[in-house]
Write an enzyme that holds these catalytic residues in place. Structure first.
Site, PDB file in Angstrom:
ATOM      1  CG  PHE A 164       5.435  -7.707  11.122  1.00 20.14           C
ATOM      2  CD1 PHE A 164       4.802  -6.494  10.691  1.00 20.14           C
ATOM      3  CD2 PHE A 164       5.109  -8.905  12.388  1.00 20.14           C
ATOM      4  CE1 PHE A 164       4.292  -6.037  12.108  1.00 20.14           C
ATOM      5  CE2 PHE A 164       4.078  -7.998  12.372  1.00 20.14           C
ATOM      6  CZ  PHE A 164       3.907  -6.205  12.588  1.00 20.14           C
ATOM      7  CG  ASP A 170      16.993 -16.346  -2.275  1.00 18.65           C
ATOM      8  OD1 ASP A 170      16.595 -15.665  -1.609  1.00 18.65           O
ATOM      9  OD2 ASP A 170      16.907 -17.034  -2.972  1.00 18.65           O
ATOM     10  CB  ALA A 228      16.177 -14.597   7.317  1.00 21.49           C
ATOM     11  CB  SER A 275       6.956 -19.877  15.746  1.00 21.78           C
ATOM     12  OG  SER A 275       5.865 -20.110  15.408  1.00 21.78           O
ATOM     13  CE1 TYR A 290       8.094 -20.595  10.188  1.00 20.26           C
ATOM     14  CE2 TYR A 290       6.095 -20.828  12.062  1.00 20.26           C
ATOM     15  CZ  TYR A 290       7.538 -20.643  11.800  1.00 20.26           C
ATOM     16  OH  TYR A 290       8.110 -18.540  11.902  1.00 20.26           O
ATOM     17  CE  LYS A 331      10.855 -20.326  12.028  1.00 18.19           C
ATOM     18  NZ  LYS A 331      12.035 -18.720  12.099  1.00 18.19           N
ATOM     19  N   GLY A 334     -16.968  -1.349   9.501  1.00 18.46           N
ATOM     20  CA  GLY A 334     -18.892  -2.121  10.236  1.00 18.46           C
ATOM     21  C   GLY A 334     -19.320  -2.972   9.175  1.00 18.46           C
TER      22      GLY A 334
END
Length: 314
Positions: free
Chosen positions: A10, A48, A69, A114, A140, A144, A189
């Site tokens: 993304f 990877d 990545a 992050s 996570y 980081k 909606g």
């Protein structure tokens, strides 16, 4: 030459597009997918992200790297030891790349981290700051944080400029997960019980994050620093949904259910973390980013939401 890892993701994909548009010589590191990139972008398959990945071909002639990545945070973790799995990729894989980059003469290494390194929520009225002590609460975020610390040490030892960027929730064209789900409900909606949430959240539009990453590649004052990033405007969940609906040309159907009721119900259903993200406060202070880099978000929150909903997959 600029190398972007996670180039099919993304953030990485948006950054590759931005660099190519700006005329930078760009190389996109990919795992195994075949994907088309803008004209002039070189794609190199590296497999990877791990402690054993060979980056020699990808690093040839590279001066700067944006490392996007990662093994990302997931809602339904299946690993028996999540922290060990995150460390394999986000710490050992990252350090393997950085070590090879330093040996290859890479000058600057920009690491996409992050806001989870700071924590899961900020005290009311006291936004996170870039130089606050780290306080990650999940595997996570811990991975980081550990990667950041070891990268900064490596940078000093090897003479490679390391820059760290910690974004909060990133949204934009192609966004997925809970943000995309709520946007689809708004478009259809569907009544949502989120009309009385009085929290404050920082977000960052994908284009704003890409712009800051480019700035961190180029600005002399970025070396050795940690930066937070946002759109420069914090909103409640209720206000975010109203403004997203307005960007769609619709009215949000929001039921005024007190946040305490939502959090209590979510806890009974085993969805406490989901309620925390919807009802909790998480603000970031980007004053350091503005001051050292002279950077301001190119897009307003409303402009970012407009682009996000226009690119929303039905």
């Amino acid at each position: 030459m600029i190398l972007v890892t996670g180039a099919t993701g993304f953030v990485g994909g948006a950054l590759v597009d931005r660099l190519a548009c700006d005329g930078f010589a760009t190389r996109a590191a990919i795992r195994r997918e075949r994907i088309s990139f803008p004209a002039g972008v070189q794609a190199v398959r590296v497999g990877d992200l791990s402690a054993g990945t060979d980056w020699r071909d990808a690093l040839s002639g590279v001066e700067m790297i944006v490392h996007a990545a990662a093994r990302v945070h997931v809602m339904a973790e299946t690993a028996s030891d999540p922290l060990a799995e995150f460390r394999l990729t986000n710490v050992e894989g990252t350090l393997n790349l950085a070590g090879q980059a330093a040996e290859a003469g890479v000058r600057r290494f920009v690491f996409l981290s992050s806001i989870k390194v700071n924590g899961e929520s900020s005290p009311v009225g006291r936004p996170f700051m870039a130089d606050d002590p780290s306080a990650p609460l999940d595997p996570y975020g811990v991975s980081k944080m550990e990667a950041e610390n070891r990268l900064l040490e490596l940078g000093v030892q090897a003479g490679m400029e390391v820059v760290i960027v910690r974004p909060p929730l990133v949204y934009g064209p192609g966004v997925k997960a809970n943000f995309a789900t709520m946007m689809r409900w708004l478009r259809r909606g569907v009544p949502l019980p989120l009309g009385a949430i009085h929290n404050a959240r920082s977000l960052v539009a994908l284009d704003n994050l890409a712009d800051l990453l480019v700035t961190c590649l180029l600005h002399p004052a970025a070396a050795g620093q940690v930066f937070l990033v946002s759109d420069g405007e914090d909103v409640s969940t209720t206000e975010l949904l109203r403004r997203a609906a307005r960007a769609m040309g619709r009215s949000a159907r929001l039921l005024p259910i007190p946040s305490a009721c939502l959090e209590g119900t979510a806890a009974l259903l085993g969805k406490k973390s989901v309620a925390q993200r919807l009802c909790g406060t998480l603000q970031v202070d980007i004053e350091k980013t503005r001051r050292l880099l002279g950077w301001n978000p190119p897009l307003t929150l409303d402009q970012g939401l407009k682009r996000a909903v226009e690119g929303l997959e039905l």
